[in-house]
Design a protein around this motif. Structure first.
Motif, PDB file in Angstrom:
ATOM      1  N   ILE A   1       0.841  -1.209   0.000  1.00  0.00           N
ATOM      2  CA  ILE A   1       0.000   0.000   0.000  1.00  0.00           C
ATOM      3  C   ILE A   1       0.868   1.247   0.000  1.00  0.00           C
ATOM      4  O   ILE A   1       0.599   2.223  -0.723  1.00  0.00           O
ATOM      5  CB  ILE A   1      -0.951  -0.026   1.213  1.00  0.00           C
ATOM      6  CG1 ILE A   1      -1.982  -1.144   1.049  1.00  0.00           C
ATOM      7  CG2 ILE A   1      -1.640   1.318   1.381  1.00  0.00           C
ATOM      8  CD1 ILE A   1      -2.841  -1.381   2.252  1.00  0.00           C
ATOM      9  N   LEU A   2       1.944   1.243   0.796  1.00  0.00           N
ATOM     10  CA  LEU A   2       2.853   2.397   0.821  1.00  0.00           C
ATOM     11  C   LEU A   2       3.523   2.614  -0.529  1.00  0.00           C
ATOM     12  O   LEU A   2       3.668   3.756  -1.002  1.00  0.00           O
ATOM     13  CB  LEU A   2       3.906   2.190   1.908  1.00  0.00           C
ATOM     14  CG  LEU A   2       3.414   2.261   3.363  1.00  0.00           C
ATOM     15  CD1 LEU A   2       4.571   1.984   4.310  1.00  0.00           C
ATOM     16  CD2 LEU A   2       2.795   3.621   3.666  1.00  0.00           C
ATOM     17  N   VAL A   3       3.949   1.520  -1.173  1.00  0.00           N
ATOM     18  CA  VAL A   3       4.593   1.635  -2.487  1.00  0.00           C
ATOM     19  C   VAL A   3       3.631   2.196  -3.522  1.00  0.00           C
ATOM     20  O   VAL A   3       3.994   3.059  -4.346  1.00  0.00           O
ATOM     21  CB  VAL A   3       5.130   0.253  -2.926  1.00  0.00           C
ATOM     22  CG1 VAL A   3       5.611   0.301  -4.384  1.00  0.00           C
ATOM     23  CG2 VAL A   3       6.270  -0.173  -2.025  1.00  0.00           C
ATOM     24  N   ILE A   4       2.385   1.699  -3.491  1.00  0.00           N
ATOM     25  CA  ILE A   4       1.385   2.181  -4.456  1.00  0.00           C
ATOM     26  C   ILE A   4       1.102   3.662  -4.250  1.00  0.00           C
ATOM     27  O   ILE A   4       1.013   4.437  -5.211  1.00  0.00           O
ATOM     28  CB  ILE A   4       0.097   1.347  -4.327  1.00  0.00           C
ATOM     29  CG1 ILE A   4       0.355  -0.097  -4.799  1.00  0.00           C
ATOM     30  CG2 ILE A   4      -1.039   1.968  -5.134  1.00  0.00           C
ATOM     31  CD1 ILE A   4      -0.780  -1.051  -4.527  1.00  0.00           C
ATOM     32  N   LEU A   5       0.956   4.058  -2.986  1.00  0.00           N
ATOM     33  CA  LEU A   5       0.710   5.479  -2.712  1.00  0.00           C
ATOM     34  C   LEU A   5       1.886   6.336  -3.166  1.00  0.00           C
ATOM     35  O   LEU A   5       1.686   7.418  -3.729  1.00  0.00           O
ATOM     36  CB  LEU A   5       0.438   5.670  -1.221  1.00  0.00           C
ATOM     37  CG  LEU A   5      -0.870   5.072  -0.687  1.00  0.00           C
ATOM     38  CD1 LEU A   5      -0.940   5.242   0.830  1.00  0.00           C
ATOM     39  CD2 LEU A   5      -2.065   5.745  -1.349  1.00  0.00           C
ATOM     40  N   ARG A   6       3.098   5.854  -2.917  1.00  0.00           N
ATOM     41  CA  ARG A   6       4.286   6.606  -3.322  1.00  0.00           C
ATOM     42  C   ARG A   6       4.384   6.710  -4.827  1.00  0.00           C
ATOM     43  O   ARG A   6       4.770   7.752  -5.377  1.00  0.00           O
ATOM     44  CB  ARG A   6       5.520   5.899  -2.765  1.00  0.00           C
ATOM     45  CG  ARG A   6       6.813   6.654  -3.011  1.00  0.00           C
ATOM     46  CD  ARG A   6       6.833   7.936  -2.227  1.00  0.00           C
ATOM     47  NE  ARG A   6       8.100   8.638  -2.432  1.00  0.00           N
ATOM     48  CZ  ARG A   6       8.349   9.871  -2.022  1.00  0.00           C
ATOM     49  NH1 ARG A   6       7.390  10.548  -1.397  1.00  0.00           N
ATOM     50  NH2 ARG A   6       9.536  10.422  -2.222  1.00  0.00           N
TER      51      ARG A   6
END
Length: 208
Positions: free
Chosen positions: A177-182
Motif C-alpha cells: 500500500i505504501l509503495v502504491i501510494l508513493r
C-alpha cells in the motif's frame, strides 16, 4: 418305652426332607442373579450411551412374562426411565420420553440393553434395574456421570505458525500500500515541473 423308640426311628425320615427343602429353596434363590457389565459409565452432554444389565434366564422365557423396572436417582429426585410390563415398554417420566431405546432381542438372551440419547448433565446419578421373571427376582445398579461440553483453547505450534503467517501477510500488504501510494504521487510532481517549464519559456522569449 416302645413309643419313644418308634418316634426316634422315624426322626431321620422327618429331618432329611426338611433340610432338603431348605437347601432347594436356597439354591433356587441363589441361582437367579442380576448383574451389571460396568459399575460406572462416563459420557459427555448431548452424546448417547448404552447401559447394560444381565440376568439369569431360561430358554422358554417370553417377553410377556418379564417385568423390568428401571429408575434413576440423581440425589434430588427419582425418575422411572424404563418399564416393561406384559411385553409393553414405556417410560413413566417425560424427562426420558423418546430418549430411551431397548434391545428386545437382548432381553430374550437375559440382557437389558438401554440406550440413552441426547444426554443431559442432570442424567447423572444411580441407575437401578429390577427384574422379575416369574421364577426369580433381583436388582442391581450402576452409576452414570454426564459432563458438560468443554471449550478447548488450542495453544499449539500450529497456531503459532498460523499467527506468524497472518502477521507476515499483513506486513506485506502494508508495504504494498505504501509503495502504491508513493508511486501515485510521482507523476503529479512531473506534471507540475512541466507546467513550470512551459510558463518560463514565453517569459524568456519576451525578454529577448
Amino acid at each position: 418305652m416302645k413309643k419313644k423308640i418308634w418316634i426316634m426311628d422315624f426322626m431321620p425320615f422327618l429331618v432329611v426332607p426338611l433340610w432338603t427343602s431348605i437347601l432347594h429353596l436356597d439354591f433356587v434363590k441363589g441361582s437367579f442373579v442380576v448383574d451389571v457389565t460396568q459399575s460406572s459409565y462416563q459420557a459427555e452432554e448431548n452424546h448417547n450411551i448404552t447401559l447394560e444389565w444381565t440376568f439369569t434366564t431360561k430358554p422358554d422365557t417370553s417377553l410377556s412374562a418379564l417385568k423390568v423396572f428401571c429408575s434413576l436417582n440423581n440425589g434430588h429426585k427419582y425418575w422411572t426411565f424404563y418399564h416393561l410390563f406384559d411385553g409393553v415398554e414405556f417410560s413413566e417420566d417425560e424427562e426420558f420420553s423418546g430418549r430411551v431405546q431397548s434391545d428386545k432381542d437382548a432381553l430374550r438372551e437375559g440382557r437389558i440393553r438401554l440406550q440413552l440419547s441426547r444426554l443431559r448433565t442432570e442424567d447423572s446419578g444411580l441407575y437401578l434395574c429390577e427384574v422379575d421373571t416369574g421364577y426369580g427376582r433381583g436388582y442391581n445398579s450402576c452409576r452414570l456421570t454426564v459432563s458438560g461440553k468443554t471449550i478447548h483453547l488450542y495453544t499449539c505450534d500450529h497456531c503459532k505458525v498460523w499467527t506468524g503467517l497472518i502477521t507476515a501477510v499483513v506486513v506485506v500488504c502494508f508495504v504494498l500500500i505504501l509503495v502504491i501510494l508513493r508511486f501515485n504521487e510521482r507523476p503529479e510532481c512531473d506534471d507540475d515541473d512541466d507546467e513550470e517549464e512551459e510558463e518560463l519559456v514565453p517569459h524568456r522569449l519576451l525578454t529577448r
